[in-house]
Design a protein around this motif. Structure first.
Motif, PDB file in Angstrom:
ATOM      1  N   MET A   1       5.780 -12.025 -13.717  1.00 60.83           N
ATOM      2  CA  MET A   1       5.511 -11.173 -14.878  1.00 60.83           C
ATOM      3  C   MET A   1       4.874  -9.850 -14.455  1.00 60.83           C
ATOM      4  O   MET A   1       5.330  -8.762 -14.852  1.00 60.83           O
ATOM      5  CB  MET A   1       4.586 -11.902 -15.855  1.00 60.83           C
ATOM      6  CG  MET A   1       4.158 -11.066 -17.054  1.00 60.83           C
ATOM      7  SD  MET A   1       2.962 -11.917 -18.133  1.00 60.83           S
ATOM      8  CE  MET A   1       1.516 -11.970 -17.057  1.00 60.83           C
ATOM      9  N   ASP A   2       3.827  -9.933 -13.649  1.00 57.87           N
ATOM     10  CA  ASP A   2       3.126  -8.717 -13.231  1.00 57.87           C
ATOM     11  C   ASP A   2       4.026  -7.805 -12.400  1.00 57.87           C
ATOM     12  O   ASP A   2       3.982  -6.572 -12.537  1.00 57.87           O
ATOM     13  CB  ASP A   2       1.877  -9.084 -12.426  1.00 57.87           C
ATOM     14  CG  ASP A   2       0.783  -9.700 -13.286  1.00 57.87           C
ATOM     15  OD1 ASP A   2       0.857  -9.575 -14.521  1.00 57.87           O
ATOM     16  OD2 ASP A   2      -0.143 -10.308 -12.714  1.00 57.87           O
ATOM     17  N   THR A   3       4.845  -8.392 -11.542  1.00 58.66           N
ATOM     18  CA  THR A   3       5.712  -7.588 -10.678  1.00 58.66           C
ATOM     19  C   THR A   3       6.823  -6.920 -11.477  1.00 58.66           C
ATOM     20  O   THR A   3       7.209  -5.778 -11.196  1.00 58.66           O
ATOM     21  CB  THR A   3       6.308  -8.460  -9.558  1.00 58.66           C
ATOM     22  OG1 THR A   3       5.254  -9.168  -8.895  1.00 58.66           O
ATOM     23  CG2 THR A   3       7.042  -7.609  -8.536  1.00 58.66           C
ATOM     24  N   GLU A   4       7.345  -7.614 -12.471  1.00 58.38           N
ATOM     25  CA  GLU A   4       8.347  -6.995 -13.349  1.00 58.38           C
ATOM     26  C   GLU A   4       7.766  -5.746 -14.014  1.00 58.38           C
ATOM     27  O   GLU A   4       8.406  -4.691 -14.059  1.00 58.38           O
ATOM     28  CB  GLU A   4       8.804  -7.987 -14.419  1.00 58.38           C
ATOM     29  CG  GLU A   4       9.781  -9.051 -13.948  1.00 58.38           C
ATOM     30  CD  GLU A   4      11.219  -8.542 -13.890  1.00 58.38           C
ATOM     31  OE1 GLU A   4      11.434  -7.320 -14.029  1.00 58.38           O
ATOM     32  OE2 GLU A   4      12.127  -9.367 -13.700  1.00 58.38           O
ATOM     33  N   LEU A   5       6.555  -5.843 -14.524  1.00 56.84           N
ATOM     34  CA  LEU A   5       5.949  -4.725 -15.247  1.00 56.84           C
ATOM     35  C   LEU A   5       5.547  -3.595 -14.308  1.00 56.84           C
ATOM     36  O   LEU A   5       5.634  -2.415 -14.666  1.00 56.84           O
ATOM     37  CB  LEU A   5       4.736  -5.218 -16.036  1.00 56.84           C
ATOM     38  CG  LEU A   5       5.064  -6.183 -17.182  1.00 56.84           C
ATOM     39  CD1 LEU A   5       3.797  -6.789 -17.763  1.00 56.84           C
ATOM     40  CD2 LEU A   5       5.862  -5.472 -18.272  1.00 56.84           C
ATOM     41  N   ALA A   6       5.116  -3.946 -13.105  1.00 59.69           N
ATOM     42  CA  ALA A   6       4.708  -2.917 -12.145  1.00 59.69           C
ATOM     43  C   ALA A   6       5.883  -2.062 -11.698  1.00 59.69           C
ATOM     44  O   ALA A   6       5.701  -0.925 -11.249  1.00 59.69           O
ATOM     45  CB  ALA A   6       4.047  -3.561 -10.932  1.00 59.69           C
ATOM     46  N   GLY A   7       7.096  -2.581 -11.833  1.00 62.90           N
ATOM     47  CA  GLY A   7       8.273  -1.838 -11.395  1.00 62.90           C
ATOM     48  C   GLY A   7       8.890  -0.944 -12.449  1.00 62.90           C
ATOM     49  O   GLY A   7       9.895  -0.278 -12.184  1.00 62.90           O
ATOM     50  N   VAL A   8       8.304  -0.886 -13.637  1.00 62.85           N
ATOM     51  CA  VAL A   8       8.853  -0.046 -14.710  1.00 62.85           C
ATOM     52  C   VAL A   8       8.677   1.428 -14.346  1.00 62.85           C
ATOM     53  O   VAL A   8       7.618   1.850 -13.877  1.00 62.85           O
ATOM     54  CB  VAL A   8       8.153  -0.362 -16.046  1.00 62.85           C
ATOM     55  CG1 VAL A   8       8.505   0.679 -17.107  1.00 62.85           C
ATOM     56  CG2 VAL A   8       8.538  -1.756 -16.522  1.00 62.85           C
TER      57      VAL A   8
ATOM     58  N   ARG B   1       4.650   2.124 -18.018  1.00 59.06           N
ATOM     59  CA  ARG B   1       4.068   0.833 -17.635  1.00 59.06           C
ATOM     60  C   ARG B   1       3.023   0.369 -18.641  1.00 59.06           C
ATOM     61  O   ARG B   1       2.915  -0.825 -18.937  1.00 59.06           O
ATOM     62  CB  ARG B   1       3.463   0.941 -16.236  1.00 59.06           C
ATOM     63  CG  ARG B   1       4.515   1.070 -15.147  1.00 59.06           C
ATOM     64  CD  ARG B   1       3.922   1.467 -13.812  1.00 59.06           C
ATOM     65  NE  ARG B   1       4.975   1.735 -12.837  1.00 59.06           N
ATOM     66  CZ  ARG B   1       4.814   2.447 -11.743  1.00 59.06           C
ATOM     67  NH1 ARG B   1       3.628   2.974 -11.470  1.00 59.06           N
ATOM     68  NH2 ARG B   1       5.825   2.643 -10.914  1.00 59.06           N
ATOM     69  N   LEU B   2       2.250   1.314 -19.159  1.00 60.58           N
ATOM     70  CA  LEU B   2       1.256   0.955 -20.173  1.00 60.58           C
ATOM     71  C   LEU B   2       1.936   0.392 -21.414  1.00 60.58           C
ATOM     72  O   LEU B   2       1.539  -0.658 -21.941  1.00 60.58           O
ATOM     73  CB  LEU B   2       0.418   2.183 -20.533  1.00 60.58           C
ATOM     74  CG  LEU B   2      -0.552   2.026 -21.712  1.00 60.58           C
ATOM     75  CD1 LEU B   2      -1.550   0.902 -21.461  1.00 60.58           C
ATOM     76  CD2 LEU B   2      -1.283   3.344 -21.974  1.00 60.58           C
ATOM     77  N   TYR B   3       2.974   1.067 -21.887  1.00 61.11           N
ATOM     78  CA  TYR B   3       3.649   0.619 -23.104  1.00 61.11           C
ATOM     79  C   TYR B   3       4.411  -0.690 -22.870  1.00 61.11           C
ATOM     80  O   TYR B   3       4.458  -1.554 -23.754  1.00 61.11           O
ATOM     81  CB  TYR B   3       4.605   1.701 -23.605  1.00 61.11           C
ATOM     82  CG  TYR B   3       3.952   3.040 -23.868  1.00 61.11           C
ATOM     83  CD1 TYR B   3       2.574   3.152 -24.056  1.00 61.11           C
ATOM     84  CD2 TYR B   3       4.704   4.217 -23.914  1.00 61.11           C
ATOM     85  CE1 TYR B   3       1.970   4.376 -24.287  1.00 61.11           C
ATOM     86  CE2 TYR B   3       4.109   5.446 -24.152  1.00 61.11           C
ATOM     87  CZ  TYR B   3       2.744   5.520 -24.328  1.00 61.11           C
ATOM     88  OH  TYR B   3       2.151   6.739 -24.554  1.00 61.11           O
ATOM     89  N   ALA B   4       5.006  -0.842 -21.679  1.00 61.71           N
ATOM     90  CA  ALA B   4       5.687  -2.098 -21.358  1.00 61.71           C
ATOM     91  C   ALA B   4       4.688  -3.247 -21.302  1.00 61.71           C
ATOM     92  O   ALA B   4       4.972  -4.368 -21.748  1.00 61.71           O
ATOM     93  CB  ALA B   4       6.424  -1.967 -20.025  1.00 61.71           C
TER      94      ALA B   4
ATOM     95  N   GLY C   1      14.997   3.544 -20.197  1.00 61.82           N
ATOM     96  CA  GLY C   1      15.985   3.070 -21.153  1.00 61.82           C
ATOM     97  C   GLY C   1      16.163   1.563 -21.103  1.00 61.82           C
ATOM     98  O   GLY C   1      15.205   0.797 -21.160  1.00 61.82           O
ATOM     99  N   GLN C   2      17.417   1.128 -20.971  1.00 63.46           N
ATOM    100  CA  GLN C   2      17.735  -0.295 -20.980  1.00 63.46           C
ATOM    101  C   GLN C   2      17.074  -1.035 -19.827  1.00 63.46           C
ATOM    102  O   GLN C   2      16.672  -2.197 -19.967  1.00 63.46           O
ATOM    103  CB  GLN C   2      19.254  -0.484 -20.914  1.00 63.46           C
ATOM    104  CG  GLN C   2      19.705  -1.943 -20.966  1.00 63.46           C
ATOM    105  CD  GLN C   2      19.287  -2.631 -22.253  1.00 63.46           C
ATOM    106  OE1 GLN C   2      19.457  -2.081 -23.342  1.00 63.46           O
ATOM    107  NE2 GLN C   2      18.729  -3.832 -22.147  1.00 63.46           N
ATOM    108  N   ALA C   3      16.931  -0.387 -18.682  1.00 67.36           N
ATOM    109  CA  ALA C   3      16.287  -1.042 -17.538  1.00 67.36           C
ATOM    110  C   ALA C   3      14.844  -1.420 -17.873  1.00 67.36           C
ATOM    111  O   ALA C   3      14.353  -2.473 -17.454  1.00 67.36           O
ATOM    112  CB  ALA C   3      16.326  -0.125 -16.317  1.00 67.36           C
ATOM    113  N   THR C   4      14.174  -0.576 -18.645  1.00 63.03           N
ATOM    114  CA  THR C   4      12.790  -0.865 -19.026  1.00 63.03           C
ATOM    115  C   THR C   4      12.717  -2.046 -19.984  1.00 63.03           C
ATOM    116  O   THR C   4      11.891  -2.948 -19.808  1.00 63.03           O
ATOM    117  CB  THR C   4      12.147   0.374 -19.669  1.00 63.03           C
ATOM    118  OG1 THR C   4      12.041   1.407 -18.687  1.00 63.03           O
ATOM    119  CG2 THR C   4      10.758   0.052 -20.208  1.00 63.03           C
ATOM    120  N   THR C   5      13.564  -2.055 -20.995  1.00 59.69           N
ATOM    121  CA  THR C   5      13.522  -3.167 -21.945  1.00 59.69           C
ATOM    122  C   THR C   5      13.937  -4.476 -21.272  1.00 59.69           C
ATOM    123  O   THR C   5      13.437  -5.546 -21.631  1.00 59.69           O
ATOM    124  CB  THR C   5      14.414  -2.885 -23.167  1.00 59.69           C
ATOM    125  OG1 THR C   5      15.748  -2.564 -22.738  1.00 59.69           O
ATOM    126  CG2 THR C   5      13.864  -1.713 -23.967  1.00 59.69           C
TER     127      THR C   5
END
Length: 334
Positions: free
Chosen positions: A287-294, A173-176, A299-303
């Motif tokens: 935006m925030d919710t997308e990142l909180a779910g990482v 999550r930090l890197y995303a 892999g591809q789901a994260t990008t």
């Protein structure tokens, strides 16, 4: 005649009674343990394959870093380079980019702290003969806005890769979050350098989480409301944004996702009749919710989540939002 060679007499010093009698201190047991430890280390290092030799000026090589440590260090180094380049741009007198560059520099300081700083191979000061890590790259005195854009772009690529393979959810999550922040900063400085894609609903093979779905549906609802009341330019932008949000919701439901939609969504409190502020709010929430779910090693789901977060942040910017959080969607305590 036989000669006899006499041996010299052994001389003795004055008699010294035991320390238990005189009260003189004995060698401490701690010293004895330390001495034993040194002997043990020396014995072990005498074995074949030992990389340390007592008495030499330095070890043969640096301590090795794990992949996770190497990724974190690389991103910390990118943060330093981005910060120094932004500071040069601020000092250069380029008024058109000075404010944006200052935001980048301030954010990089927060990002570097969150990353824990650049990796130091030795816990304490060591002799100059010891090998050391590669010096940290910083900006040249003539760095330009284009150099800052390049540094941000390189940082985005590194952060995306690190996020996709990070072994822990917190690191991912930090890197995303870093990848998203640097992408949005790059978009502000050099809009043509960022390709905003969002979620490709034709490639979705699983539904989004219920919490994320409701944020997209709230964005869809807000865009329809804003478009109905806005002028021609606002209406055109709202129609595009509503269609993007609706596509994610529809694709998720078609894949069997949980239907968490509400019948209506209220305008955020305190914003009165400001439709632009409403539009900004719903997309920043996406935006925030997308990142909180990482998650870890996504892999591809994260990008994909990063792409979606950048798209949502870009939509918020298009409605006038100042999206300058150093670490959007990141909660170090989560």
């Amino acid at each position: 005649m036989t000669r006899f060679h006499t041996r010299p007499l052994l001389t003795r010093g004055p008699f010294r009674p035991p320390s238990s009698v005189t009260g003189a201190p004995r060698p401490s047991r701690a010293w004895g343990r330390r001495g034993a430890a040194v002997v043990l280390v020396a014995a072990l290092c005498a074995l074949p394959g030992c990389g340390i030799r007592l008495g030499q000026g330095s070890p043969a090589s640096l301590p090795s870093a794990s992949q996770a440590e190497a990724d974190r260090d690389a991103l910390a180094r990118h943060s330093v380079l981005i910060a120094s380049t932004a500071q040069v741009v601020v000092a250069s007198g380029d008024q058109s980019q000075r404010a944006s560059a200052q935001v980048v520099a301030d954010a990089a300081a927060v990002q570097l702290e969150a990353l824990g700083g650049v990796w130091e191979p030795w816990a304490t000061p060591v002799p100059t003969t010891y090998p050391t890590a590669t010096p940290v790259a910083t900006a040249v005195a003539t760095a330009t806005t284009q150099d800052l854009a390049t540094a941000l772009g390189d940082g985005v690529s590194a952060a995306r890769d690190a996020a996709s393979r990070a072994p822990s959810a917190q690191d991912a999550r930090l890197y995303a979050s870093l990848a998203t922040a640097w992408s949005l900063q790059l978009r502000r400085i050099s809009p043509q350098s960022v390709e905003v894609t969002g979620r490709d609903t034709t490639q979705m093979d699983e539904p989004v989480a219920g919490e994320l779905l409701v944020t997209y549906d709230a964005a869809r609802y807000a865009m329809e409301e804003v478009g109905a009341r806005g002028d021609e330019a606002a209406r055109a932008r709202a129609v595009i944004d509503a269609a993007a949000a609706r596509a994610v919701v529809s694709a998720s439901l078609a894949l069997g996702g949980q239907d968490t939609r509400l019948s209506a969504y209220g305008r955020p409190e305190g914003q009165g009749a400001d439709d632009d502020a409403w539009a900004q709010e719903v997309w920043m929430t996406v935006m925030d919710t997308e990142l909180a779910g990482v998650g870890p090693a996504g892999g591809q789901a994260t990008t994909t989540s990063i792409d979606a977060a950048v798209a949502a942040g870009s939509r918020a910017q298009s409605w006038g939002a100042v999206v300058d959080a150093p670490l959007p969607g990141y909660d170090p305590g989560a």
